[in-house]
Design a protein around this motif. Structure first.
Motif, PDB file in Angstrom:
ATOM      1  N   GLY A  44       0.813  -1.210   0.000  1.00  0.00           N
ATOM      2  CA  GLY A  44       0.000   0.000   0.000  1.00  0.00           C
ATOM      3  C   GLY A  44       0.843   1.256   0.000  1.00  0.00           C
ATOM      4  N   ILE A  45       1.990   1.219   0.670  1.00  0.00           N
ATOM      5  CA  ILE A  45       2.861   2.393   0.719  1.00  0.00           C
ATOM      6  C   ILE A  45       3.515   2.624  -0.635  1.00  0.00           C
ATOM      7  N   LEU A  46       3.957   1.554  -1.300  1.00  0.00           N
ATOM      8  CA  LEU A  46       4.499   1.692  -2.655  1.00  0.00           C
ATOM      9  C   LEU A  46       3.455   2.282  -3.595  1.00  0.00           C
ATOM     10  N   ALA A  47       2.219   1.792  -3.491  1.00  0.00           N
ATOM     11  CA  ALA A  47       1.152   2.291  -4.359  1.00  0.00           C
ATOM     12  C   ALA A  47       0.866   3.762  -4.077  1.00  0.00           C
ATOM     13  N   ALA A  81       8.048   3.798 -10.224  1.00  0.00           N
ATOM     14  CA  ALA A  81       8.112   2.479  -9.584  1.00  0.00           C
ATOM     15  C   ALA A  81       9.516   2.199  -9.063  1.00  0.00           C
ATOM     16  N   LEU A  82      10.535   2.597  -9.819  1.00  0.00           N
ATOM     17  CA  LEU A  82      11.916   2.363  -9.373  1.00  0.00           C
ATOM     18  C   LEU A  82      12.227   3.187  -8.137  1.00  0.00           C
ATOM     19  N   MET A  83      11.832   4.440  -8.121  1.00  0.00           N
ATOM     20  CA  MET A  83      12.069   5.280  -6.947  1.00  0.00           C
ATOM     21  C   MET A  83      11.411   4.691  -5.706  1.00  0.00           C
ATOM     22  N   ALA A  84      10.186   4.208  -5.875  1.00  0.00           N
ATOM     23  CA  ALA A  84       9.478   3.621  -4.739  1.00  0.00           C
ATOM     24  C   ALA A  84      10.206   2.382  -4.228  1.00  0.00           C
ATOM     25  N   LEU A  85      10.630   1.515  -5.147  1.00  0.00           N
ATOM     26  CA  LEU A  85      11.342   0.300  -4.754  1.00  0.00           C
ATOM     27  C   LEU A  85      12.671   0.646  -4.078  1.00  0.00           C
ATOM     28  N   GLU A  86      13.366   1.651  -4.592  1.00  0.00           N
ATOM     29  CA  GLU A  86      14.621   2.075  -3.966  1.00  0.00           C
ATOM     30  C   GLU A  86      14.389   2.600  -2.549  1.00  0.00           C
ATOM     31  N   GLY A  87      13.247   3.259  -2.332  1.00  0.00           N
ATOM     32  CA  GLY A  87      12.955   3.777  -1.005  1.00  0.00           C
ATOM     33  C   GLY A  87      12.884   2.701   0.051  1.00  0.00           C
ATOM     34  N   TYR A  88      12.486   1.493  -0.341  1.00  0.00           N
ATOM     35  CA  TYR A  88      12.379   0.362   0.590  1.00  0.00           C
ATOM     36  C   TYR A  88      13.616  -0.528   0.587  1.00  0.00           C
TER      37      TYR A  88
END
Length: 536
Positions: free
Chosen positions: A437-440, A464-471
């Motif tokens: 949910g946080i990625l979305a 999507a890449l930025m979100a994945l990098e954040g985690y």
């Protein structure tokens, strides 16, 4: 090898994936990366091979901001997230009816937006409690509503002076309204609430961490370390392994001295098998919603103009002391002036160790640029924006700030494009810890799976890449663990998260319900849901 995991796609987040479809693990470390064709050469008589089929494997997810033990304590009682005032009253009444006469009614997640144009008061809940005392936490975690019975039991009958930024909110005649702002004020009432045992906290903490692991979280930064935390983690490890590896940062409050800071420094690197104290957590302000953030100009109610530390220079001295003693810090800073002061303190400190600023809810352009210039990570929680504010700015947070400052909210895209590092997380129990949910939310600027909702500041949506990098990569970098975690590379910790879909390609509205097929933390399988997968 101890374990080999294969899948149609492995997103290593290293320089290039180069068609990786297999990862081999030995003694908790990544021993090899390659393709399914390499598995036969890696396999030994005791190797377990798991073929996840069409799944996608990513580096193990790291929630950059959680409160495991504090969350276990604060979520006792009835959850009130998402309820309107009548829903809150019904939930409290139903919960109270299950309790003995005189027992405390506890609740959490109360949204101040359930009343409009005014603040919550004890009168909003008194008549549904059956005479029982009650303490209800607001969703921000920095304020609470005490019933009239609770105020009476604890002897809170007027204003109180504190050493830190806290307030017993009172009417003009000095009568408490029931609203308590910040930790010291809440403690006046909370000190009378029955304390859970270490055993109870251990059970609740283990349950929460197990749920995190089932959602793909392999590690978390616990920005707390209360006195009972060590005993809780030790008790869990006496019977289980911690499902999530924890990096814990004790709080450093106003009024502390170098002697107190040295005690925090002495705790560094202590811990257990899968938890360790590393870092210190400080607060420079409170929250916008309760008027205790530190803003350059007052909010619409004339509030939020003061720091949490009565003498902010003392906060700066603490930052310099911890940096000089190799203790990383994380500072809660929500308002623009709070963020500015924290950045200035960190710029002067020298940067011997990695430092972070948490939340960063509203900042002007020059502070975006300051993050890009300094080796300081922005640690942010996208769902605080998408769950607690409204696109039309009718919510309490936005109306307090006004249109200009509200339009500068949660500037994740601007920070990333400026070159800043942004770690993502939940701040559980303030918001749900489900990373899907946080990625979305980070990509949509609204709740995932709810296309009928309008986005909030859609120009701040990230890729999507930025979100994945954040985690993953940015979360690891934020605590100086980029050589240990964040990517799938030989020699790093074997932390893996496997999705039934590709989080880089799946529409974010679909990602929120995607199955997590496998979670591996330091080589240990902490969650399996291998429907359609082959194992041997």
């Amino acid at each position: 090898m101890d374990l080999v995991v294969t899948a149609d796609r492995v997103r290593t987040l290293a320089d290039a994936d180069n068609g990786v479809t297999a990862v081999a693990i030995r003694a908790g470390r990544i021993a090899a990366v390659g393709t399914r064709d390499d598995v036969a050469a890696w396999r030994g008589p005791a190797t377990r091979v798991i073929d996840l089929g069409a799944a996608t494997v990513t580096p193990g997810f790291i929630d950059a901001h959680v409160h495991p033990v504090l969350g276990a304590q604060l979520t006792r009682g009835v959850g009130l997230l998402g309820l309107d005032l009548e829903g809150v009253r019904r939930a409290l009444a139903a919960h109270a009816a299950t309790l003995e006469p005189g027992a405390w009614v506890l609740g959490w997640g109360l949204d101040p937006n359930v009343v409009h144009g005014r603040s919550l008061t004890a009168a909003d809940i008194d008549d549904v409690l059956g005479g029982r005392p009650a303490l209800v936490r607001l969703f921000d975690g920095h304020s609470a509503l005490a019933s009239s019975g609770a105020l009476r039991v604890t002897g809170v009958d007027g204003p109180v002076a504190f050493d830190q930024r806290s307030e017993v909110v009172c009417e003009a005649d000095g009568t408490p309204t029931g609203l308590l702002l910040e930790a010291a004020a809440i403690a006046l009432v909370d000190s009378a609430v029955p304390t859970p045992t270490v055993e109870e906290l251990a059970v609740r903490t283990h349950e929460a961490l197990s749920r995190m692991a089932a959602l793909g979280i392999t590690a978390a930064h616990a920005l707390e370390h209360a006195p009972q935390a060590s005993a809780v983690y030790d008790l869990i490890e006496a019977e289980h392994e911690l499902p999530v590896r924890l990096r814990c940062s004790p709080w450093v409050q106003p009024g502390t001295t170098e002697r107190d800071w040295a005690a925090v420094a002495a705790l560094q690197a202590t811990g257990g098998r899968r938890w360790q104290v590393r870092g210190a957590k400080l607060f420079i302000d409170g929250t916008v919603d309760n008027g205790t953030a530190w803003l350059a100009d007052p909010d619409s109610l004339g509030q939020s103009t003061s720091p949490y530390w009565p003498d902010p220079a003392e906060y700066s001295r603490a930052i310099a002391w911890f940096d000089a003693h190799d203790v990383p810090t994380a500072t809660h800073a929500i308002g623009d002036e709070g963020v500015r002061h924290a950045l200035r303190a960190l710029a002067r400190a020298g940067g011997r160790v990695p430092h972070r600023i948490e939340h960063i809810e509203t900042i002007p352009d020059d502070l975006v640029d300051a993050f890009a210039r300094l080796p300081v990570t922005a640690s942010m929680q996208p769902t605080h924006c998408t769950e607690y504010t409204a696109p039309d700015q009718s919510d309490n947070w936005s109306s307090r700030l006004g249109p200009t400052r509200a339009s500068r909210g949660w500037r994740i895209r601007d920070l990333r494009e400026a070159g800043a590092r942004v770690a993502l997380g939940s701040d559980w129990p303030i918001a749900d810890f489900d990373p899907r949910g946080i990625l979305a939310a980070a990509r949509l600027r609204r709740r995932g799976g709810a296309p009928e909702r309008a986005p909030i500041q859609p120009d701040q949506a990230i890729t999507a890449l930025m979100a994945l990098e954040g985690y993953t990569t940015h979360a690891a970098w934020s605590v100086g663990e980029q050589a240990e975690a964040g990517t799938i590379e030989v020699g790093k910790r074997a932390d893996l998260t496997a999705f039934a879909v590709d989080p880089m390609l799946a529409p974010p509205d679909e990602l929120v319900d995607a199955s997590i097929m496998l979670t591996v933390s330091e080589g240990a399988i902490t969650h399996e849901s291998l429907v359609g997968a082959a194992g041997s």
